[in-house]
Design a protein around this motif. Sequence first.
Motif, PDB file in Angstrom:
ATOM      1  N   LEU A 168      11.340   4.476  -2.075  1.00  0.00           N
ATOM      2  CA  LEU A 168      11.483   4.591  -3.531  1.00  0.00           C
ATOM      3  C   LEU A 168      10.191   4.195  -4.235  1.00  0.00           C
ATOM      4  O   LEU A 168       9.767   4.821  -5.200  1.00  0.00           O
ATOM      5  CB  LEU A 168      12.654   3.731  -4.014  1.00  0.00           C
ATOM      6  CG  LEU A 168      14.034   4.224  -3.561  1.00  0.00           C
ATOM      7  CD1 LEU A 168      15.112   3.239  -3.951  1.00  0.00           C
ATOM      8  CD2 LEU A 168      14.332   5.598  -4.142  1.00  0.00           C
ATOM      9  N   ARG A 169       9.546   3.125  -3.713  1.00  0.00           N
ATOM     10  CA  ARG A 169       8.296   2.690  -4.331  1.00  0.00           C
ATOM     11  C   ARG A 169       7.219   3.760  -4.205  1.00  0.00           C
ATOM     12  O   ARG A 169       6.421   3.967  -5.109  1.00  0.00           O
ATOM     13  CB  ARG A 169       7.828   1.378  -3.695  1.00  0.00           C
ATOM     14  CG  ARG A 169       8.413   0.163  -4.377  1.00  0.00           C
ATOM     15  CD  ARG A 169       7.515  -1.051  -4.217  1.00  0.00           C
ATOM     16  NE  ARG A 169       7.112  -1.263  -2.846  1.00  0.00           N
ATOM     17  CZ  ARG A 169       7.881  -1.785  -1.905  1.00  0.00           C
ATOM     18  NH1 ARG A 169       9.104  -2.152  -2.203  1.00  0.00           N
ATOM     19  NH2 ARG A 169       7.439  -1.952  -0.682  1.00  0.00           N
ATOM     20  N   ILE A 170       7.224   4.444  -3.045  1.00  0.00           N
ATOM     21  CA  ILE A 170       6.239   5.503  -2.847  1.00  0.00           C
ATOM     22  C   ILE A 170       6.468   6.626  -3.853  1.00  0.00           C
ATOM     23  O   ILE A 170       5.533   7.175  -4.433  1.00  0.00           O
ATOM     24  CB  ILE A 170       6.320   6.051  -1.413  1.00  0.00           C
ATOM     25  CG1 ILE A 170       5.769   5.032  -0.436  1.00  0.00           C
ATOM     26  CG2 ILE A 170       5.542   7.344  -1.284  1.00  0.00           C
ATOM     27  CD1 ILE A 170       5.752   5.494   0.982  1.00  0.00           C
ATOM     28  N   PHE A 171       7.746   6.936  -4.076  1.00  0.00           N
ATOM     29  CA  PHE A 171       8.049   7.969  -5.064  1.00  0.00           C
ATOM     30  C   PHE A 171       7.538   7.576  -6.440  1.00  0.00           C
ATOM     31  O   PHE A 171       6.971   8.367  -7.169  1.00  0.00           O
ATOM     32  CB  PHE A 171       9.568   8.213  -5.137  1.00  0.00           C
ATOM     33  CG  PHE A 171       9.983   9.373  -4.281  1.00  0.00           C
ATOM     34  CD1 PHE A 171       9.516  10.656  -4.562  1.00  0.00           C
ATOM     35  CD2 PHE A 171      10.823   9.204  -3.209  1.00  0.00           C
ATOM     36  CE1 PHE A 171       9.869  11.723  -3.770  1.00  0.00           C
ATOM     37  CE2 PHE A 171      11.186  10.263  -2.424  1.00  0.00           C
ATOM     38  CZ  PHE A 171      10.709  11.536  -2.696  1.00  0.00           C
ATOM     39  N   ARG A 172       7.742   6.283  -6.767  1.00  0.00           N
ATOM     40  CA  ARG A 172       7.312   5.800  -8.083  1.00  0.00           C
ATOM     41  C   ARG A 172       5.794   5.906  -8.211  1.00  0.00           C
ATOM     42  O   ARG A 172       5.268   6.219  -9.265  1.00  0.00           O
ATOM     43  CB  ARG A 172       7.770   4.359  -8.282  1.00  0.00           C
ATOM     44  CG  ARG A 172       7.854   3.977  -9.744  1.00  0.00           C
ATOM     45  CD  ARG A 172       8.499   2.647  -9.928  1.00  0.00           C
ATOM     46  NE  ARG A 172       7.790   1.617  -9.169  1.00  0.00           N
ATOM     47  CZ  ARG A 172       8.303   0.414  -8.935  1.00  0.00           C
ATOM     48  NH1 ARG A 172       9.506   0.097  -9.360  1.00  0.00           N
ATOM     49  NH2 ARG A 172       7.624  -0.472  -8.247  1.00  0.00           N
ATOM     50  N   ALA A 173       5.107   5.698  -7.053  1.00  0.00           N
ATOM     51  CA  ALA A 173       3.644   5.778  -7.084  1.00  0.00           C
ATOM     52  C   ALA A 173       3.146   7.218  -7.135  1.00  0.00           C
ATOM     53  O   ALA A 173       1.940   7.448  -7.181  1.00  0.00           O
ATOM     54  CB  ALA A 173       3.071   5.068  -5.861  1.00  0.00           C
ATOM     55  N   GLY A 174       4.076   8.163  -7.074  1.00  0.00           N
ATOM     56  CA  GLY A 174       3.678   9.559  -7.253  1.00  0.00           C
ATOM     57  C   GLY A 174       3.349  10.304  -5.980  1.00  0.00           C
ATOM     58  O   GLY A 174       2.281  10.888  -5.850  1.00  0.00           O
ATOM     59  N   ASN A 222       0.828  -1.197   0.000  1.00  0.00           N
ATOM     60  CA  ASN A 222       0.000   0.000   0.000  1.00  0.00           C
ATOM     61  C   ASN A 222       0.865   1.250   0.000  1.00  0.00           C
ATOM     62  O   ASN A 222       1.384   1.656   1.031  1.00  0.00           O
ATOM     63  CB  ASN A 222      -0.927  -0.036   1.227  1.00  0.00           C
ATOM     64  CG  ASN A 222      -1.789   1.199   1.286  1.00  0.00           C
ATOM     65  OD1 ASN A 222      -1.959   1.893   0.279  1.00  0.00           O
ATOM     66  ND2 ASN A 222      -2.308   1.465   2.454  1.00  0.00           N
ATOM     67  N   THR A 223       1.058   1.822  -1.137  1.00  0.00           N
ATOM     68  CA  THR A 223       1.894   3.014  -1.217  1.00  0.00           C
ATOM     69  C   THR A 223       1.068   4.281  -1.076  1.00  0.00           C
ATOM     70  O   THR A 223       1.576   5.380  -1.218  1.00  0.00           O
ATOM     71  CB  THR A 223       2.662   3.072  -2.553  1.00  0.00           C
ATOM     72  OG1 THR A 223       1.727   2.821  -3.599  1.00  0.00           O
ATOM     73  CG2 THR A 223       3.777   2.058  -2.590  1.00  0.00           C
ATOM     74  N   GLY A 224      -0.191   4.139  -0.821  1.00  0.00           N
ATOM     75  CA  GLY A 224      -1.031   5.296  -0.548  1.00  0.00           C
ATOM     76  C   GLY A 224      -1.450   6.031  -1.803  1.00  0.00           C
ATOM     77  O   GLY A 224      -1.150   5.630  -2.923  1.00  0.00           O
ATOM     78  N   GLU A 225      -2.179   7.116  -1.591  1.00  0.00           N
ATOM     79  CA  GLU A 225      -2.710   7.899  -2.699  1.00  0.00           C
ATOM     80  C   GLU A 225      -1.615   8.730  -3.363  1.00  0.00           C
ATOM     81  O   GLU A 225      -0.767   9.290  -2.667  1.00  0.00           O
ATOM     82  CB  GLU A 225      -3.759   8.872  -2.161  1.00  0.00           C
ATOM     83  CG  GLU A 225      -5.175   8.376  -2.231  1.00  0.00           C
ATOM     84  CD  GLU A 225      -6.099   9.402  -1.627  1.00  0.00           C
ATOM     85  OE1 GLU A 225      -6.361  10.416  -2.297  1.00  0.00           O
ATOM     86  OE2 GLU A 225      -6.527   9.189  -0.486  1.00  0.00           O
ATOM     87  N   ALA A 226      -1.662   8.842  -4.647  1.00  0.00           N
ATOM     88  CA  ALA A 226      -0.691   9.687  -5.346  1.00  0.00           C
ATOM     89  C   ALA A 226      -1.024  11.152  -5.068  1.00  0.00           C
ATOM     90  O   ALA A 226      -2.177  11.500  -4.796  1.00  0.00           O
ATOM     91  CB  ALA A 226      -0.745   9.408  -6.842  1.00  0.00           C
ATOM     92  N   GLY A 227      -0.006  12.004  -5.124  1.00  0.00           N
ATOM     93  CA  GLY A 227      -0.231  13.437  -4.967  1.00  0.00           C
ATOM     94  C   GLY A 227      -0.317  13.909  -3.537  1.00  0.00           C
ATOM     95  O   GLY A 227      -0.541  15.084  -3.287  1.00  0.00           O
ATOM     96  N   LYS A 228      -0.155  12.988  -2.605  1.00  0.00           N
ATOM     97  CA  LYS A 228      -0.208  13.390  -1.200  1.00  0.00           C
ATOM     98  C   LYS A 228       1.199  13.430  -0.594  1.00  0.00           C
ATOM     99  O   LYS A 228       2.114  12.760  -1.082  1.00  0.00           O
ATOM    100  CB  LYS A 228      -1.065  12.398  -0.400  1.00  0.00           C
ATOM    101  CG  LYS A 228      -2.542  12.688  -0.502  1.00  0.00           C
ATOM    102  CD  LYS A 228      -3.295  12.023   0.622  1.00  0.00           C
ATOM    103  CE  LYS A 228      -4.734  12.486   0.662  1.00  0.00           C
ATOM    104  NZ  LYS A 228      -5.447  11.912   1.786  1.00  0.00           N
ATOM    105  N   ILE A 229       1.327  14.202   0.469  1.00  0.00           N
ATOM    106  CA  ILE A 229       2.590  14.212   1.206  1.00  0.00           C
ATOM    107  C   ILE A 229       2.554  13.048   2.173  1.00  0.00           C
ATOM    108  O   ILE A 229       1.590  12.857   2.899  1.00  0.00           O
ATOM    109  CB  ILE A 229       2.776  15.542   1.963  1.00  0.00           C
ATOM    110  CG1 ILE A 229       2.910  16.707   0.982  1.00  0.00           C
ATOM    111  CG2 ILE A 229       3.988  15.482   2.878  1.00  0.00           C
ATOM    112  CD1 ILE A 229       2.911  18.071   1.632  1.00  0.00           C
ATOM    113  N   LYS A 230       3.605  12.227   2.160  1.00  0.00           N
ATOM    114  CA  LYS A 230       3.634  11.071   3.064  1.00  0.00           C
ATOM    115  C   LYS A 230       4.465  11.436   4.287  1.00  0.00           C
ATOM    116  O   LYS A 230       5.591  11.909   4.157  1.00  0.00           O
ATOM    117  CB  LYS A 230       4.258   9.851   2.385  1.00  0.00           C
ATOM    118  CG  LYS A 230       3.833   9.639   0.957  1.00  0.00           C
ATOM    119  CD  LYS A 230       2.437   9.086   0.861  1.00  0.00           C
ATOM    120  CE  LYS A 230       2.026   9.100  -0.608  1.00  0.00           C
ATOM    121  NZ  LYS A 230       0.648   8.737  -0.823  1.00  0.00           N
ATOM    122  N   LEU A 231       3.879  11.195   5.431  1.00  0.00           N
ATOM    123  CA  LEU A 231       4.566  11.518   6.680  1.00  0.00           C
ATOM    124  C   LEU A 231       4.808  10.231   7.450  1.00  0.00           C
ATOM    125  O   LEU A 231       3.871   9.537   7.822  1.00  0.00           O
ATOM    126  CB  LEU A 231       3.702  12.494   7.490  1.00  0.00           C
ATOM    127  CG  LEU A 231       4.183  12.876   8.876  1.00  0.00           C
ATOM    128  CD1 LEU A 231       5.477  13.662   8.794  1.00  0.00           C
ATOM    129  CD2 LEU A 231       3.131  13.697   9.602  1.00  0.00           C
TER     130      LEU A 231
END
Lengths: 534, 424
Positions: free
Chosen positions: A456-462, A408-417
Amino acid sequence: MNRRVIESVFLTGNYRIRDQVSTRALILGGDKYGFRIADLLMRNGFEPTLLIGPEDKLPATSTFETIQGAIRNISGFIGNFQIQIQTSTDLRDTRFGFIVAAQPANRLSKIDSFVSSKSDKIYSLSEFKQFLDSGGKLSPKEDGGWQHVAFFFDLKGSSEISQFDTLLSILDRLEMFDQLQSYVFTRNVKVASAGLEPRFRYQRQHGVVFFKFDQADPVIVQNEKDLKIEFVEPLLKEEMELMPDIVVIDEILTPADSLEPILKMIPSSPACAPYLQPESTRFCGVETQKAGIYAVGPARGVFDQESLNADVDAVRVSLLKAMRGLSSTLYKQTAFIDHSRCVFCLTCVRLCPHGAIGFDFRPEVDPLSCEACGVCVTECPMSAIQMCCDGNTVSSDQTEKAPSQDTNTGEAGKIKLFVCSRSGLQATAKIGPNFLTDVEIFELSCAGSLDPDFLLRIFRAGAAGIIVAGCFKGNCGSVYGSTLAHERVVKTTKILEHAQIDADKLEFIYVAGNTPDRIVDAITRMRKRNTNGK
Amino acid sequence: MNSKIGKNLLKNMKKDVLIIGGGITGLSLCWELACLGIESILVEKAPYLGGHVSQFACKATQTCQRCGACVLEDYLSKLSNTGLFELHLNSTIGSFSQIGKKFSSVVSHKRSQIINERCDDCNLCSKVCPVEGALVRPSFDSKLYISNEKCLNSIGIHCEACAQICPQGAIEFGEKTKEIQIEASAVAICTGFTPFDATKKARFGYQRIPGVLTTLELDSLLRTGNFEPAAFADGLKSVAFIQCVGSRDPKLGANYCSRICCGVSIRLARLLKNRYPEIRLSIFYMDIQTFEREFDKTLDQAQNEITFIRAIPSEIRASENNRPEVIYNGDDDLKQITPFDLVILSVGIAPRDPDLPKSFPVLWQNRDGFIGADENDVTAGHPGVFVAGAAQGPKSIADCISQSILAASRIKEYLDRAKMGEKL
């Protein structure tokens, strides 16, 4: 980690499946606090064994077992430590449930830093106390002159408050000798303990002269016969001399040397050595970072009598708490090693801050010592470790999946904390939800479990940006978890730079539970960067 | 007929320990007791938990300075998962009586009037409230509360200004006080301290000269993010800390060292230096007390950043441009006058009146005027009553927690013995 740890007990570790928890407690310590702890534990249903040094006196009568000897080797975990004790006659292996380090402090003399050779007129504080205790008298001089006693305190290195307590009680006793003048040469008078201020005031009003030095220390000059103290009087700034009959110099208190075998079995101990407990307000009692090992007084850097008294009771509380934990079958997350993937690199054994992984033909996690910080999960080069609720009941197809590979890399376009459950989570809870609409929060049990691949995967997911919040250095509950997380973020930033992806979209910040402003600042910075970038 | 309901009610109100005071000591004691399986009732006068510590800022620079303020958040989140205690905020101990070894007491609840779940923090209520300080926010990150001491309704004047303007309907006025009967086998007093009132030391010009603050005020400004160096006319260039204000001063009735102030000032000074590197910092002191292990290292680092001046100023006066000027005995015994932009008085810890009902057993008072014995002991002078934390004597956060562990141990011992006695 360093070589010392690699060579240590892990390779000879003796992990066994826990069938029964031992209520035997090994108490290290030869003074009254050791006896008191043993006595207290005896009354609370534990089986204490007191281990005293070869020079300590055996108690005259006691209800508990006392051994004179030294620890050769320790291995194992809470409820099941294997301890090898060397006595004068034999070498015995015994199983204990708990270890309490209550050795008296090591007293390092400061005399060497003042004079090259010690004359019989120079005493250390404890030597002088012993001299008075054994009935030593300071009789007036034959010619009827006054005797002068000079005390050196807090010079050449800070002294503990308990040393000033001893000094004051010596001054109290010197009052009974006639024609005797005492002088105290000090940097700071240490009165931060109950009742010391009025006692200090009393001595000053009753003729003891206190000199407080700011920079230049007094110098002791030794002639063939005489001692001379040369100093600049701090208020008048005049050079003065004193010919004392006795000079008493205080000592530096350090933890006992016999802590070494215990320190060896905790991988994170180099961060706090020679003490047994990390210097963090997260550790206010006697607990250390390894379950089942308790540090009392000097072992945790506490030397005054009042705190030592509190520590004696804290041992009882900690052991009772541990027993409750041991007997309960509470839902608890622990690390679990998939042995089919393990290549015996022992990274986990050497890196677990809580000393919860031992080696017995293969690395094994002790579920009771594991604090679920996740440092091993991320550091394992084979991805053979994962967190689960009960290691023994995980089915094999669950472990087939690469562990910790959160899909679960979360929603794209959001800031991940990314927040640590011990600091950032509490701080984030204080920020209004309205502010966090474009922020997605990932909770880590410790920042040390941060997985760079996942970043890195989160970055790829946007992701719009990633903020990793770890505890301030020195405040991490897993000693170096947050430092490891910082290193990983730095490494990942380099990878991003190399790949020509906006590396400034990844940020590491230090936070505490009461600094939500730091998280707010970081999010605001990230938002600004994003809008400027567009 | 009603026995079932009655039983349930009684069961709810019966706990092992009554803890008075919800500061760091009360909370850590509550946690330690919960870990030992002992149930407790926590009574706190204020509408929020945390006491003084909730106002303290994190003093970490790049590394943690071990002030301990964040440990409070740890305890709050740990305790929120424990079912072993009952919490009464906004409450005081009304009456008190003892039958055998059981204490029974009435806790009077003043009704908390903002319903936190509904409040969306729009702050309209504070704008219409006619009384200053009736709506409080213990720290900038916390929720808004109504202070029952200041609210007009609590002194009998009808006012519903805030309730009328609240768009969420989050403010409710119910019955003024609600009384709950409770029973406990032991009582722990964790009422904490009161900071020394710096106006008593008139020559330091506190509340008279602008730019003279106490350490607590600076701490709270830093916590709330309201500390703005830009607000000073010529910028903030120099800050002085004055130690031992209300400590080690028999004339003011404080013949003791407050033990925490050296640590507080040095940590605050280092935090300021870290945030605003151009600031010149001075600490006026008598003696610097050891406040952590390997103290030499800490002191060396501090001495690189701060000027330590061994002198307690005789006076602080306002200069012509209304800045504080510190007058002290400088080098060579000469009078020196140094102007500073900001002077921080490092106020000591003074005993606090625990505000207990008259029917409460008479407690010991130790040599320094705090509750309990002279040593680091938790007995308060009456069987079953214990004292811990800064109520017993000046203590740092870490020492408060250590003492609450000691108190937990002694309370367990007492309860075990009381149970044995009952069986016999």
